[in-house]
Write an enzyme that holds these catalytic residues in place. Structure first.
Site, mmCIF file in Angstrom:
data_model
loop_
_atom_site.group_PDB
_atom_site.id
_atom_site.type_symbol
_atom_site.label_atom_id
_atom_site.label_comp_id
_atom_site.label_asym_id
_atom_site.label_seq_id
_atom_site.Cartn_x
_atom_site.Cartn_y
_atom_site.Cartn_z
ATOM 1 N N LYS A 36 0.964 -1.105 -0.040
ATOM 2 C CA LYS A 36 -0.196 0.244 0.119
ATOM 3 C C LYS A 36 0.978 1.198 -0.030
ATOM 4 C CE LYS A 36 -0.155 -0.290 5.027
ATOM 5 N NZ LYS A 36 -0.863 -0.651 6.102
ATOM 6 N N ARG A 126 -10.690 -0.061 14.693
ATOM 7 C CA ARG A 126 -10.729 0.712 13.267
ATOM 8 C C ARG A 126 -11.820 0.075 12.559
ATOM 9 N NH1 ARG A 126 -4.750 1.359 11.323
ATOM 10 N NH2 ARG A 126 -5.651 -0.501 10.132
ATOM 11 N N HIS A 154 -6.506 -7.340 12.517
ATOM 12 C CA HIS A 154 -5.463 -6.254 12.580
ATOM 13 C C HIS A 154 -4.959 -6.173 13.987
ATOM 14 C CE1 HIS A 154 -2.107 -4.370 10.628
ATOM 15 N NE2 HIS A 154 -2.676 -3.158 10.845
ATOM 16 N N ARG A 209 0.936 -10.992 7.034
ATOM 17 C CA ARG A 209 1.050 -9.637 6.190
ATOM 18 C C ARG A 209 1.884 -9.077 6.676
ATOM 19 N NH1 ARG A 209 -4.354 -9.741 8.488
ATOM 20 N NH2 ARG A 209 -3.612 -7.701 9.434
ATOM 21 N N TYR A 250 16.623 30.920 8.171
ATOM 22 C CA TYR A 250 15.564 31.447 8.715
ATOM 23 C C TYR A 250 15.825 31.512 10.043
ATOM 24 C CZ TYR A 250 13.394 31.117 4.071
ATOM 25 O OH TYR A 250 13.111 31.182 2.592
ATOM 26 N N CYS A 297 14.835 24.335 5.112
ATOM 27 C CA CYS A 297 14.078 25.320 4.484
ATOM 28 C C CYS A 297 13.336 24.525 3.303
ATOM 29 C CB CYS A 297 15.019 26.260 3.343
ATOM 30 S SG CYS A 297 16.181 27.226 4.335
ATOM 31 N N ASP A 299 13.470 24.124 0.342
ATOM 32 C CA ASP A 299 14.346 23.649 -0.905
ATOM 33 C C ASP A 299 15.780 23.478 -0.677
ATOM 34 O OD1 ASP A 299 11.970 24.449 -2.508
ATOM 35 O OD2 ASP A 299 12.497 26.695 -2.034
HETATM 36 C C1 LIG Z 1 -0.210 -1.938 6.876
HETATM 37 C C2 LIG Z 1 -1.005 -3.269 7.296
HETATM 38 C C3 LIG Z 1 -0.063 -4.441 7.255
HETATM 39 C C4 LIG Z 1 1.378 -4.332 7.392
HETATM 40 O O1 LIG Z 1 1.677 -3.572 8.640
HETATM 41 P P1 LIG Z 1 3.263 -3.482 8.878
HETATM 42 O O2 LIG Z 1 3.307 -3.214 10.590
HETATM 43 O O3 LIG Z 1 4.042 -2.808 7.936
HETATM 44 O O4 LIG Z 1 4.090 -5.076 8.799
HETATM 45 C C5 LIG Z 1 -0.834 -5.408 7.836
HETATM 46 N N1 LIG Z 1 -2.026 -5.467 7.704
HETATM 47 C C6 LIG Z 1 -2.858 -4.240 7.489
HETATM 48 C C7 LIG Z 1 -4.518 -4.475 7.413
HETATM 49 C C8 LIG Z 1 -2.186 -3.138 7.210
HETATM 50 O O5 LIG Z 1 -2.954 -1.879 6.953
#
Ligand SMILES: *Cc1c(COP(=O)(O)O)cnc(C)c1O
Length: 359
Positions: A36, A126, A154, A209, A250, A297, A299
């Site tokens: 992602k 979430r 998650h 994941r 600055y 800054c 740039d």
């Molecule tokens: C981003 C994400 C992951 C990966 O998480 P990491 O901490 O980068 O390994 C796994 N599952 C879901 C749903 C995520 O949004």
């Protein structure tokens, strides 16, 4: 073409080595590499290909558009996307063979043929189906005739090994699985992110994941040694001397105590150098750590240097750390954030991206 002002260089061999290690750890569970946010700023397509070569069998994205981008590039491995706007074209997901996540009965009704992963909220708070509504969701899914590949969830605190919420989430996940079986589903299971993959073998289930670890950044202190894949580099555009007592940038937050040579480097907060680093960081210039003086800054930054420094000399802002350069993790710790935010923020129009290692 003119030299880029700055570039991130992505080491695909490092990605492959990191992913191969994760695949080895996760086995026999499958490994999904999460790409992602344009592969956490590393390039979703390039990283996705490298990850699959290294033994990952799935890719994961947040938005459907990100998943479709992988298909458009010819990647035909299984892909799951899990977060989308209201009105997302589920038919497009089905047509492209992309698995989608479903957390509500309404989403289930809109699914129209894409293979499903039912998401239960086990305590992150979430997205995901609340525990109270889960029996209804799994029953509806079983009756719908839609293909349910897995149930998933998650974790909130996997990067703090031993945090009590991890076991609490695991327990709720077990209950949700039992309820799915009762409803007549026979789903696979996945819940582990990078941190859990590295520290909780019992939570690897059928698939892990992994995101950040594949990019070589370790979300748990110590442990597995991974290789950061991203290097952020630029070069000196000019060198000049200022006299003792003169100030720089600055706000005049830094004043030279003696005559000082400064190298101007054409990167600033518009290019991903957080302004919060002002006065608190250094770069690698000709093999040495050199302090950045005054404020960052939009740039440019001014780096204290020596008489040998010339326009065109390479400046490494962060990288794997193997040559003595700072790491993205060091930046994050300095300004009180996580390295995820540093690397993901590096996809910017003014910073070009190049690849190293076999493509
Ligand atoms: C981003 C994400 C992951 C990966 O998480 P990491 O901490 O980068 O390994 C796994 N599952 C879901 C749903 C995520 O949004």
């Amino acid at each position: 073409m003119a030299e880029p002002r700055a570039e991130v260089v992505i080491d695909l061999d490092a990605v492959r080595a990191n992913v191969a290690r994760l695949v080895e750890l996760a086995g026999p569970a499958e490994t999904m590499v999460v790409v992602k946010a344009d592969g956490y700023g590393h390039g979703a397509v390039e990283v996705g290909r490298a990850a699959l070569e290294a033994g990952a069998s799935w890719l994961g994205t947040a938005a459907l558009a990100e998943a479709l981008q992988l298909r458009a590039a010819g990647i035909d491995a299984p892909v799951l996307c899990w977060l989308d706007a209201v009105g997302t074209d589920m038919r497009a997901a089905a047509d492209a063979g992309i698995d989608v996540s479903v957390s509500t009965v309404e989403q289930l009704k809109a699914a129209s043929g894409a293979r499903l992963h039912l998401k239960v909220d086990t305590g992150l708070g979430r997205s995901g189906c609340p525990a109270a509504l889960w029996p209804e969701l799994v029953r509806a899914a079983a009756e719908s005739g839609e293909r349910v590949h897995a149930i998933w969830s998650h974790l909130a605190c996997a990067d703090v090994p031993g945090h009590p919420s991890i076991d609490a989430q695991a327990e709720r996940f077990a209950r949700a699985y039992g309820e799915a079986l009762v409803a007549g589903l026979e789903p696979r299971r996945h819940i582990a992110n990078s941190a859990a993959t590295l520290t909780r073998p019992d939570l690897r289930f059928d698939m892990v994941r992994t995101g950040i670890a594949g990019y070589g950044l370790n979300p748990v202190p110590g442990g597995e040694s991974l290789t950061p894949a991203m290097t952020f580099r630029s070069s000196v555009v000019s060198v000049k001397e200022i006299a003792a007592g003169e100030s720089v940038s600055y706000g005049h937050t830094w004043t030279a105590e003696r005559d000082t040579r400064l190298a101007l480097v054409p990167v600033g907060y518009a290019d991903g150098v957080p302004r919060l680093l002002s006065g608190r960081f250094s770069v690698l210039l000709n093999g040495e750590r050199r302090p950045v003086r005054g404020r960052v800054c939009m740039d440019q930054i001014a780096v204290e240097c020596d008489a040998a420094t010339r326009p065109g000399d390479e400046v490494v802002l962060f990288g794997p750390g193997t040559r003595g350069e700072p790491t993205a993790t060091e930046w994050a710790e300095t300004i009180g954030t996580i390295d995820y935010e540093i690397v993901t923020g590096m996809y910017r129009s003014r910073v070009s991206r190049a690849y190293r290692g076999r493509r």
